[in-house]
Design a protein around this motif. Structure first.
Motif, mmCIF file in Angstrom:
data_model
loop_
_atom_site.group_PDB
_atom_site.id
_atom_site.type_symbol
_atom_site.label_atom_id
_atom_site.label_comp_id
_atom_site.label_asym_id
_atom_site.label_seq_id
_atom_site.Cartn_x
_atom_site.Cartn_y
_atom_site.Cartn_z
ATOM 1 N N GLU A 193 99.738 19.039 -5.354
ATOM 2 C CA GLU A 193 100.865 19.793 -5.922
ATOM 3 C C GLU A 193 101.644 18.933 -6.907
ATOM 4 O OE1 GLU A 193 103.428 23.224 -6.160
ATOM 5 O OE2 GLU A 193 101.430 22.931 -5.323
ATOM 6 N N ALA A 194 101.883 17.667 -6.543
ATOM 7 C CA ALA A 194 102.642 16.775 -7.425
ATOM 8 C C ALA A 194 101.895 16.546 -8.736
ATOM 9 C CB ALA A 194 102.907 15.443 -6.720
ATOM 10 N N CYS A 195 100.588 16.350 -8.642
ATOM 11 C CA CYS A 195 99.807 16.104 -9.868
ATOM 12 C C CYS A 195 99.719 17.356 -10.725
ATOM 13 C CB CYS A 195 98.425 15.581 -9.511
ATOM 14 S SG CYS A 195 98.447 13.864 -8.916
ATOM 15 N N ALA A 196 99.753 18.536 -10.119
ATOM 16 C CA ALA A 196 99.802 19.768 -10.910
ATOM 17 C C ALA A 196 101.098 19.838 -11.707
ATOM 18 C CB ALA A 196 99.671 20.987 -9.996
ATOM 19 N N LEU A 197 102.193 19.384 -11.112
ATOM 20 C CA LEU A 197 103.476 19.356 -11.829
ATOM 21 C C LEU A 197 103.433 18.334 -12.969
ATOM 22 C CD1 LEU A 197 105.840 19.581 -8.729
ATOM 23 C CD2 LEU A 197 105.569 21.325 -10.501
ATOM 24 N N LEU A 198 102.791 17.182 -12.727
ATOM 25 C CA LEU A 198 102.630 16.202 -13.808
ATOM 26 C C LEU A 198 101.812 16.800 -14.942
ATOM 27 C CD1 LEU A 198 101.846 12.924 -11.822
ATOM 28 C CD2 LEU A 198 104.048 13.620 -12.795
ATOM 29 N N ASP A 199 100.770 17.536 -14.588
ATOM 30 C CA ASP A 199 99.912 18.143 -15.600
ATOM 31 C C ASP A 199 100.661 19.181 -16.431
ATOM 32 O OD1 ASP A 199 97.170 18.257 -16.668
ATOM 33 O OD2 ASP A 199 97.205 20.321 -15.945
ATOM 34 N N GLU A 200 101.701 19.773 -15.837
ATOM 35 C CA GLU A 200 102.519 20.749 -16.563
ATOM 36 C C GLU A 200 103.593 20.091 -17.416
ATOM 37 O OE1 GLU A 200 104.045 23.366 -13.622
ATOM 38 O OE2 GLU A 200 102.145 24.446 -13.345
ATOM 39 N N GLY A 201 103.674 18.762 -17.371
ATOM 40 C CA GLY A 201 104.597 18.065 -18.248
ATOM 41 C C GLY A 201 105.710 17.294 -17.583
ATOM 42 N N ALA A 202 105.806 17.347 -16.260
ATOM 43 C CA ALA A 202 106.855 16.570 -15.581
ATOM 44 C C ALA A 202 106.577 15.082 -15.761
ATOM 45 C CB ALA A 202 106.903 16.912 -14.103
ATOM 46 N N PRO A 203 107.567 14.276 -16.161
ATOM 47 C CA PRO A 203 107.319 12.837 -16.345
ATOM 48 C C PRO A 203 107.117 12.099 -15.030
ATOM 49 C CG PRO A 203 109.627 13.359 -16.723
ATOM 50 C CD PRO A 203 108.928 14.671 -16.559
ATOM 51 N N ARG A 204 107.664 12.631 -13.956
ATOM 52 C CA ARG A 204 107.486 12.039 -12.633
ATOM 53 C C ARG A 204 107.822 13.096 -11.589
ATOM 54 N NH1 ARG A 204 111.824 10.115 -15.067
ATOM 55 N NH2 ARG A 204 110.615 8.379 -15.875
ATOM 56 N N VAL A 205 107.321 12.886 -10.373
ATOM 57 C CA VAL A 205 107.557 13.815 -9.261
ATOM 58 C C VAL A 205 107.884 12.993 -8.029
ATOM 59 C CG1 VAL A 205 106.576 15.624 -7.800
ATOM 60 C CG2 VAL A 205 105.973 15.537 -10.231
ATOM 61 N N LEU A 206 108.864 13.446 -7.272
ATOM 62 C CA LEU A 206 109.220 12.824 -6.004
ATOM 63 C C LEU A 206 108.465 13.536 -4.887
ATOM 64 C CD1 LEU A 206 111.023 10.835 -4.413
ATOM 65 C CD2 LEU A 206 112.784 12.616 -4.375
ATOM 66 N N LEU A 207 107.770 12.771 -4.064
ATOM 67 C CA LEU A 207 107.006 13.331 -2.950
ATOM 68 C C LEU A 207 107.571 12.781 -1.646
ATOM 69 C CD1 LEU A 207 103.115 13.550 -2.779
ATOM 70 C CD2 LEU A 207 104.452 12.835 -0.801
ATOM 71 N N MET A 208 107.834 13.656 -0.686
ATOM 72 C CA MET A 208 108.290 13.247 0.645
ATOM 73 C C MET A 208 107.324 13.796 1.690
ATOM 74 S SD MET A 208 112.234 14.464 0.918
ATOM 75 C CE MET A 208 113.338 14.598 -0.478
ATOM 76 N N ILE A 209 107.071 13.016 2.726
ATOM 77 C CA ILE A 209 106.351 13.511 3.888
ATOM 78 C C ILE A 209 107.033 12.969 5.132
ATOM 79 C CG2 ILE A 209 104.643 11.628 3.732
ATOM 80 C CD1 ILE A 209 102.605 13.723 4.893
ATOM 81 N N THR A 210 107.312 13.840 6.093
ATOM 82 C CA THR A 210 108.033 13.433 7.299
ATOM 83 C C THR A 210 107.434 14.102 8.529
ATOM 84 O OG1 THR A 210 109.622 15.266 7.204
ATOM 85 C CG2 THR A 210 110.219 13.266 6.016
ATOM 86 N N GLU A 211 107.540 13.422 9.654
ATOM 87 C CA GLU A 211 107.226 14.011 10.953
ATOM 88 C C GLU A 211 108.186 13.416 11.975
ATOM 89 O OE1 GLU A 211 105.381 16.500 11.274
ATOM 90 O OE2 GLU A 211 103.995 16.391 9.571
ATOM 91 N N GLY A 212 108.660 14.253 12.893
ATOM 92 C CA GLY A 212 109.591 13.795 13.901
ATOM 93 C C GLY A 212 109.020 13.927 15.298
ATOM 94 N N VAL A 213 109.843 13.593 16.282
ATOM 95 C CA VAL A 213 109.458 13.744 17.688
ATOM 96 C C VAL A 213 109.499 15.227 18.043
ATOM 97 C CG1 VAL A 213 110.097 13.207 20.063
ATOM 98 C CG2 VAL A 213 110.270 11.445 18.299
ATOM 99 N N GLN A 214 108.453 15.719 18.680
ATOM 100 C CA GLN A 214 108.357 17.131 19.012
ATOM 101 C C GLN A 214 108.898 17.402 20.422
ATOM 102 O OE1 GLN A 214 107.482 19.110 16.477
ATOM 103 N NE2 GLN A 214 107.446 17.141 15.426
ATOM 104 N N PRO A 215 109.372 18.621 20.672
ATOM 105 C CA PRO A 215 109.852 18.972 22.018
ATOM 106 C C PRO A 215 108.769 18.725 23.070
ATOM 107 C CG PRO A 215 110.441 20.678 20.435
ATOM 108 C CD PRO A 215 109.524 19.736 19.718
ATOM 109 N N GLU A 216 109.188 18.329 24.241
ATOM 110 C CA GLU A 216 108.239 17.936 25.292
ATOM 111 C C GLU A 216 107.177 19.000 25.595
ATOM 112 O OE1 GLU A 216 108.261 16.176 29.867
ATOM 113 O OE2 GLU A 216 110.144 16.603 28.816
ATOM 114 N N PRO A 217 107.517 20.296 25.651
ATOM 115 C CA PRO A 217 106.467 21.277 25.958
ATOM 116 C C PRO A 217 105.346 21.316 24.928
ATOM 117 C CG PRO A 217 108.641 22.239 26.284
ATOM 118 C CD PRO A 217 108.849 20.926 25.599
ATOM 119 N N TYR A 218 105.603 20.874 23.694
ATOM 120 C CA TYR A 218 104.581 20.905 22.648
ATOM 121 C C TYR A 218 103.740 19.637 22.582
ATOM 122 C CZ TYR A 218 107.517 24.714 20.774
ATOM 123 O OH TYR A 218 108.240 25.856 20.613
ATOM 124 N N GLN A 219 104.217 18.562 23.177
ATOM 125 C CA GLN A 219 103.593 17.256 22.966
ATOM 126 C C GLN A 219 102.133 17.159 23.410
ATOM 127 O OE1 GLN A 219 106.166 14.158 24.443
ATOM 128 N NE2 GLN A 219 107.872 14.775 23.122
#
Length: 240
Positions: free
Chosen positions: A144-170
């Motif tokens: 997705e970020a590289c598609a934005l660069l290809d459309e002319g954006a000089p740079r793109v900020l990318l974030m990826i995060t994951e947190g601790v999940q509730p105990e029933p899901y773990q």
């Protein structure tokens, strides 16, 4: 194949939040404690704004804000596999108890809440996307970020995060052994190349979150990541 530069990066995990600690972790990785008391520093935000941030949002802001300070408005791609699951779980518990739901908590539980808060707090109206992907969310965010660069954006900020999940899901979640966040500033160039091979054999699962294997590669403590997910085999290459 896509090509791009990684101009800057910043990462956070419990107790690992500086270049020195990331270098030590990268050389000999350990599993940090998933303690709720270990939260990233977001003191650069006013107290009223900090109170609205979930632990996941705090991580995202902590890693991305210092990178964005060096630039004006820029497009943003945010990726998380599990997102604000703890907030959603609390809402479900309130429903089960027959309690009224908080409109604020509901609005902040949706997957694009973090980019909405980012846009408001930074006054940035650039194009922004929130992706919910599988274990290869980092690669899809890069596409997705590289598609934005290809459309002319000089740079793109990318974030990826994951947190601790509730105990029933773990029992069903094995890709986020501890909270972490990574932000990258992506620009046009040929420093890095990402290729997809659907015919290659699957790789062994990694002990560490895939995004943090990239951190190890950036620091020179590991080979180029090869990541498999549902028959998609992603190969990272750095320019010699």
């Amino acid at each position: 194949m896509i090509e791009f530069n990684i101009d800057r990066w910043h990462a956070w995990a419990p107790g690992i939040d500086s270049p020195d600690t990331w270098s030590r972790w990268s050389a000999a990785p350990w599993q940090p404690p998933a303690s709720p008391d270990l939260q990233p520093d977001v003191s650069f935000l006013p107290a009223m704004q900090r109170r609205r941030l979930s632990p996941l949002a705090r991580m995202a802001f902590a890693v991305a804000w210092p990178l964005a300070e060096d630039h004006g408005p820029m497009p943003l791609v945010y990726a998380s596999r599990h997102g604000e699951t703890p907030r959603n779980y609390e809402l479900l518990c309130e429903l089960a108890r027959g309690e009224e739901l908080s409109p604020t908590q509901f609005s902040l539980s949706v997957h694009n809440a973090i980019i909405g808060l980012w846009s408001i707090m930074r006054g940035d109206t650039s194009e922004m996307s929130a992706l919910s992907a599988e274990a290869d969310g980092l690669e899809h965010a890069l596409l997705e970020a590289c598609a934005l660069l290809d459309e002319g954006a000089p740079r793109v900020l990318l974030m990826i995060t994951e947190g601790v999940q509730p105990e029933p899901y773990q029992p069903w979640i094995d890709d986020a052994p501890f909270p972490y966040a990574l932000a990258l500033v992506i620009s046009p160039g040929r420093q890095w190349r990402l290729t997809l091979d659907s015919a290659a054999g699957a790789t062994e699962p990694s002990t560490w979150p895939h995004a943090l294997n990239l951190v190890r590669a950036l620091l020179g403590d590991a080979g180029m990541p090869v990541h498999s997910c549902r028959g998609r085999h992603w190969h990272w290459h750095a320019a010699p």
